[in-house]
Scaffold this motif. Structure first.
Motif, PDB file in Angstrom:
ATOM      1  N   VAL A 181      24.145   3.575  16.150  1.00  0.00           N
ATOM      2  CA  VAL A 181      22.540   4.900  16.768  1.00  0.00           C
ATOM      3  C   VAL A 181      22.265   3.630  17.618  1.00  0.00           C
ATOM      4  O   VAL A 181      20.888   4.448  18.201  1.00  0.00           O
ATOM      5  CB  VAL A 181      22.413   4.762  14.939  1.00  0.00           C
ATOM      6  N   ARG A 182      21.256   2.567  18.072  1.00  0.00           N
ATOM      7  CA  ARG A 182      21.459   2.274  18.621  1.00  0.00           C
ATOM      8  C   ARG A 182      21.137   1.909  20.108  1.00  0.00           C
ATOM      9  O   ARG A 182      20.756   2.774  20.836  1.00  0.00           O
ATOM     10  CB  ARG A 182      20.573   0.539  18.297  1.00  0.00           C
ATOM     11  N   LYS A 183      22.879   2.305  20.930  1.00  0.00           N
ATOM     12  CA  LYS A 183      22.757   2.656  21.758  1.00  0.00           C
ATOM     13  C   LYS A 183      22.962   4.119  21.985  1.00  0.00           C
ATOM     14  O   LYS A 183      22.280   4.135  22.880  1.00  0.00           O
ATOM     15  CB  LYS A 183      24.847   2.016  22.337  1.00  0.00           C
ATOM     16  N   LEU A 184      23.330   5.136  20.880  1.00  0.00           N
ATOM     17  CA  LEU A 184      22.929   6.255  21.465  1.00  0.00           C
ATOM     18  C   LEU A 184      21.357   6.910  21.298  1.00  0.00           C
ATOM     19  O   LEU A 184      21.221   7.485  22.464  1.00  0.00           O
ATOM     20  CB  LEU A 184      23.629   6.859  20.155  1.00  0.00           C
ATOM     21  N   LEU A 185      20.660   6.270  20.782  1.00  0.00           N
ATOM     22  CA  LEU A 185      19.014   6.807  20.530  1.00  0.00           C
ATOM     23  C   LEU A 185      18.327   5.683  21.839  1.00  0.00           C
ATOM     24  O   LEU A 185      17.969   6.696  22.895  1.00  0.00           O
ATOM     25  CB  LEU A 185      18.367   5.938  19.145  1.00  0.00           C
ATOM     26  N   PHE A 186      18.908   5.144  22.244  1.00  0.00           N
ATOM     27  CA  PHE A 186      18.022   4.247  23.358  1.00  0.00           C
ATOM     28  C   PHE A 186      18.183   3.693  24.394  1.00  0.00           C
ATOM     29  O   PHE A 186      17.547   3.535  25.591  1.00  0.00           O
ATOM     30  CB  PHE A 186      17.281   2.750  22.992  1.00  0.00           C
ATOM     31  N   ASP A 187      19.667   4.382  24.949  1.00  0.00           N
ATOM     32  CA  ASP A 187      20.430   4.279  25.685  1.00  0.00           C
ATOM     33  C   ASP A 187      21.397   5.995  26.692  1.00  0.00           C
ATOM     34  O   ASP A 187      20.192   6.173  27.808  1.00  0.00           O
ATOM     35  CB  ASP A 187      21.607   3.303  25.837  1.00  0.00           C
ATOM     36  N   THR A 188      22.070   6.001  25.954  1.00  0.00           N
ATOM     37  CA  THR A 188      22.634   7.105  26.139  1.00  0.00           C
ATOM     38  C   THR A 188      21.517   8.650  26.399  1.00  0.00           C
ATOM     39  O   THR A 188      21.054   8.975  26.977  1.00  0.00           O
ATOM     40  CB  THR A 188      23.712   8.037  25.025  1.00  0.00           C
ATOM     41  N   CYS A 189      20.630   8.054  25.334  1.00  0.00           N
ATOM     42  CA  CYS A 189      20.021   9.689  24.906  1.00  0.00           C
ATOM     43  C   CYS A 189      18.163   9.194  26.248  1.00  0.00           C
ATOM     44  O   CYS A 189      18.654  10.784  26.787  1.00  0.00           O
ATOM     45  CB  CYS A 189      19.036   9.881  23.321  1.00  0.00           C
ATOM     46  N   PRO A 190      18.448   8.500  26.829  1.00  0.00           N
ATOM     47  CA  PRO A 190      17.015   8.677  27.919  1.00  0.00           C
ATOM     48  C   PRO A 190      17.939   8.902  29.339  1.00  0.00           C
ATOM     49  O   PRO A 190      17.447   9.725  29.420  1.00  0.00           O
ATOM     50  CB  PRO A 190      16.588   6.967  27.882  1.00  0.00           C
ATOM     51  N   ARG A 191      18.699   8.345  29.267  1.00  0.00           N
ATOM     52  CA  ARG A 191      20.487   8.928  30.422  1.00  0.00           C
ATOM     53  C   ARG A 191      20.601  10.046  30.613  1.00  0.00           C
ATOM     54  O   ARG A 191      19.922  10.825  31.695  1.00  0.00           O
ATOM     55  CB  ARG A 191      21.321   7.389  30.293  1.00  0.00           C
ATOM     56  N   TYR A 192      20.659  10.605  29.595  1.00  0.00           N
ATOM     57  CA  TYR A 192      21.414  11.908  29.479  1.00  0.00           C
ATOM     58  C   TYR A 192      19.841  13.051  29.182  1.00  0.00           C
ATOM     59  O   TYR A 192      20.587  14.079  30.059  1.00  0.00           O
ATOM     60  CB  TYR A 192      22.084  12.454  27.931  1.00  0.00           C
ATOM     61  N   LEU A 193      18.752  12.568  28.660  1.00  0.00           N
ATOM     62  CA  LEU A 193      18.202  14.181  28.769  1.00  0.00           C
ATOM     63  C   LEU A 193      16.993  14.080  29.708  1.00  0.00           C
ATOM     64  O   LEU A 193      16.985  15.157  31.018  1.00  0.00           O
ATOM     65  CB  LEU A 193      16.462  12.929  27.963  1.00  0.00           C
ATOM     66  N   LEU A 194      17.055  13.302  30.773  1.00  0.00           N
ATOM     67  CA  LEU A 194      16.911  13.309  32.271  1.00  0.00           C
ATOM     68  C   LEU A 194      17.699  13.310  33.136  1.00  0.00           C
ATOM     69  O   LEU A 194      17.450  14.292  34.173  1.00  0.00           O
ATOM     70  CB  LEU A 194      16.502  11.801  32.944  1.00  0.00           C
ATOM     71  N   GLY A 195      19.144  13.049  32.932  1.00  0.00           N
ATOM     72  CA  GLY A 195      20.393  13.935  33.758  1.00  0.00           C
ATOM     73  C   GLY A 195      19.722  14.817  33.780  1.00  0.00           C
ATOM     74  O   GLY A 195      20.144  15.643  34.480  1.00  0.00           O
ATOM     75  N   VAL A 196      20.160  15.571  31.996  1.00  0.00           N
ATOM     76  CA  VAL A 196      20.139  17.002  31.734  1.00  0.00           C
ATOM     77  C   VAL A 196      18.990  17.796  32.463  1.00  0.00           C
ATOM     78  O   VAL A 196      18.775  19.308  32.344  1.00  0.00           O
ATOM     79  CB  VAL A 196      20.472  17.367  30.196  1.00  0.00           C
ATOM     80  N   LEU A 197      17.868  17.265  31.742  1.00  0.00           N
ATOM     81  CA  LEU A 197      16.419  17.905  32.656  1.00  0.00           C
ATOM     82  C   LEU A 197      16.618  18.555  33.882  1.00  0.00           C
ATOM     83  O   LEU A 197      16.058  19.689  34.909  1.00  0.00           O
ATOM     84  CB  LEU A 197      15.847  17.246  32.289  1.00  0.00           C
ATOM     85  N   ASP A 198      17.394  17.335  34.901  1.00  0.00           N
ATOM     86  CA  ASP A 198      17.517  17.788  36.102  1.00  0.00           C
ATOM     87  C   ASP A 198      18.658  18.357  36.690  1.00  0.00           C
ATOM     88  O   ASP A 198      19.080  19.601  37.067  1.00  0.00           O
ATOM     89  CB  ASP A 198      17.826  16.375  37.291  1.00  0.00           C
ATOM     90  N   ALA A 199      20.045  18.655  36.072  1.00  0.00           N
ATOM     91  CA  ALA A 199      20.822  19.573  36.616  1.00  0.00           C
ATOM     92  C   ALA A 199      20.959  20.732  35.450  1.00  0.00           C
ATOM     93  O   ALA A 199      21.324  21.762  36.625  1.00  0.00           O
ATOM     94  CB  ALA A 199      22.410  19.157  35.467  1.00  0.00           C
ATOM     95  N   GLY A 200      19.452  20.967  35.001  1.00  0.00           N
ATOM     96  CA  GLY A 200      18.900  22.744  34.102  1.00  0.00           C
ATOM     97  C   GLY A 200      17.967  23.286  35.036  1.00  0.00           C
ATOM     98  O   GLY A 200      16.973  24.161  34.499  1.00  0.00           O
ATOM     99  N   LYS A 201      17.309  22.103  35.999  1.00  0.00           N
ATOM    100  CA  LYS A 201      16.028  22.922  36.415  1.00  0.00           C
ATOM    101  C   LYS A 201      15.588  24.131  36.792  1.00  0.00           C
ATOM    102  O   LYS A 201      14.524  24.607  36.692  1.00  0.00           O
ATOM    103  CB  LYS A 201      15.455  21.104  37.505  1.00  0.00           C
ATOM    104  N   ALA A 202      16.686  23.686  37.468  1.00  0.00           N
ATOM    105  CA  ALA A 202      16.454  25.489  38.394  1.00  0.00           C
ATOM    106  C   ALA A 202      16.042  26.483  37.000  1.00  0.00           C
ATOM    107  O   ALA A 202      15.351  27.351  37.214  1.00  0.00           O
ATOM    108  CB  ALA A 202      17.512  26.658  38.678  1.00  0.00           C
ATOM    109  N   GLU A 203      17.118  26.580  36.000  1.00  0.00           N
ATOM    110  CA  GLU A 203      16.446  27.458  34.681  1.00  0.00           C
ATOM    111  C   GLU A 203      15.913  26.994  33.664  1.00  0.00           C
ATOM    112  O   GLU A 203      14.448  27.526  33.148  1.00  0.00           O
ATOM    113  CB  GLU A 203      18.033  27.741  34.038  1.00  0.00           C
ATOM    114  N   LEU A 204      15.672  25.597  33.642  1.00  0.00           N
ATOM    115  CA  LEU A 204      14.425  25.141  33.094  1.00  0.00           C
ATOM    116  C   LEU A 204      13.169  25.125  33.416  1.00  0.00           C
ATOM    117  O   LEU A 204      12.450  25.315  32.714  1.00  0.00           O
ATOM    118  CB  LEU A 204      14.585  23.759  32.434  1.00  0.00           C
TER     119      LEU A 204
END
Ligand SMILES: *[C@@H]1O[C@H](CO)[C@@H](O)[C@H](O)[C@H]1NC(C)=O
Length: 316
Positions: A181-204
């Motif tokens: 849970v710690r890894k998912l919340l504090f490592d995976t999630c922040p990394r994913y959030l920044l990546g997906v906001l960038d990947a989808g930025k044209a639409e978002l």
């Protein structure tokens, strides 16, 4: 400025005032990612779980519980997560759903849980205006807060009573689970959030202009009119709509909830209850970031009633 803050979330207000002073925030659109799990247990043998992934209130993942795989609702839903890591995450979720169902069904009697049982879990992370990312995990039982995660610790909610305290103690005895849970919340999630906001930025981060039209609603009473201003098709979500007389805001303005259109745009209905004789001279004013300061202003027809709507219908 008072009125802006009434209807917009605080970050949008900061953004709006930032815009007027010539400073533009570096991001617009959603700032958080969360997964939502809803599990229903009808009796000791029947259970069903739903899973989904969201950027603020935009859904980008579904969960197919038959195949145990994530459905990607956008071509960029994976962000910058590799196929291998994505498959790993799916496996974690599959095992989690299976174990969660088994545990609830297996311990319902022990914890004196009565069927039907509804559980909700939301977990994810949020980008704050300073650039920091805050993670969260919350679970609910029967629609009431049950437990949450603070750093590495399970925190029982007061509404959860002794049962939540007991279950938190139990969870804390599984360091392997805590680590995941710690890894998912504090490592995976922040990394994913920044990546997906960038990947989808044209639409978002796109700007879509609202369309607005007027109509009259059901009469609120004898000699009274319900003026309705419809605003639809805009993105992003923050919007400002008021009934005005000249530059004067009309205090009785009421807003519907912001309703989603299927194409990731929004709809809002703003009404005003007035004496029939006072409708002339009123207008509906719409401010939205896509309009770049060119507010939409629709004037209620001299004769009241549906004149503006009819004009719109017959001119198209
Ligand atoms: C459990 O609930 C399901 C769904 O409501 C129902 O179809 C089924 O018959 C129930 N089974 C038992 C053993 O009560």
């Amino acid at each position: 400025a008072m009125c802006l803050s009434y209807f917009l979330p605080p970050w949008a207000y900061v953004r709006a005032t930032g815009l007027s002073s010539g400073y533009r925030m570096s991001f617009q659109g959603p700032t958080s990612f969360r997964v939502i799990q809803i599990s229903s247990f009808a009796n000791s043998t029947w259970a069903h779980s739903q899973g989904s992934g969201w950027l603020d209130d935009l859904q980008i993942h579904g969960w197919d519980s038959d195949s145990g795989t994530a459905t990607l609702l956008k071509p960029w839903s994976k962000g910058n997560i590799s196929d291998e890591e994505f498959a790993e995450l799916e496996e974690i979720i599959r095992v989690y759903f299976y174990r969660f169902t088994q545990d609830i069904q297996g311990s319902a009697t022990k914890f004196q849980l009565k069927f039907p049982i509804e559980t909700q879990v939301t977990a994810g992370c949020e980008l704050r205006s300073g650039g920091s990312i805050v993670s969260f995990f919350r679970g609910a039982l029967g629609g009431l807060d049950f437990l949450s995660a603070e750093k590495d610790t399970c925190v029982p909610a007061p509404e959860g009573g002794s049962r939540a305290q007991h279950i938190c103690k139990l969870i804390m005895q599984y360091p392997a689970v805590i680590n995941i849970v710690r890894k998912l919340l504090f490592d995976t999630c922040p990394r994913y959030l920044l990546g997906v906001l960038d990947a989808g930025k044209a639409e978002l981060q796109r700007q879509v202009k609202p369309e607005a039209w007027l109509s009259s609603g059901p009469s609120p009473g004898p000699g009274r009119l319900l003026l309705v201003c419809h605003v639809s098709g805009f993105y992003p979500k923050p919007v400002w709509v008021r009934w005005m007389r000249g530059e004067q805001e009309q205090p009785g303005t009421r807003h519907s909830d912001l309703l989603p259109n299927a194409d990731w745009t929004w709809y809002l209905r703003t009404t005003l209850d007035v004496a029939a004789g006072e409708a002339a001279g009123l207008s509906c004013r719409v401010k939205h970031s896509s309009l770049e300061g060119q507010d939409i202003i629709l004037h209620w027809g001299e004769k009241g009633l549906d004149l503006p709507l009819l004009t719109k219908i017959f001119s198209t």
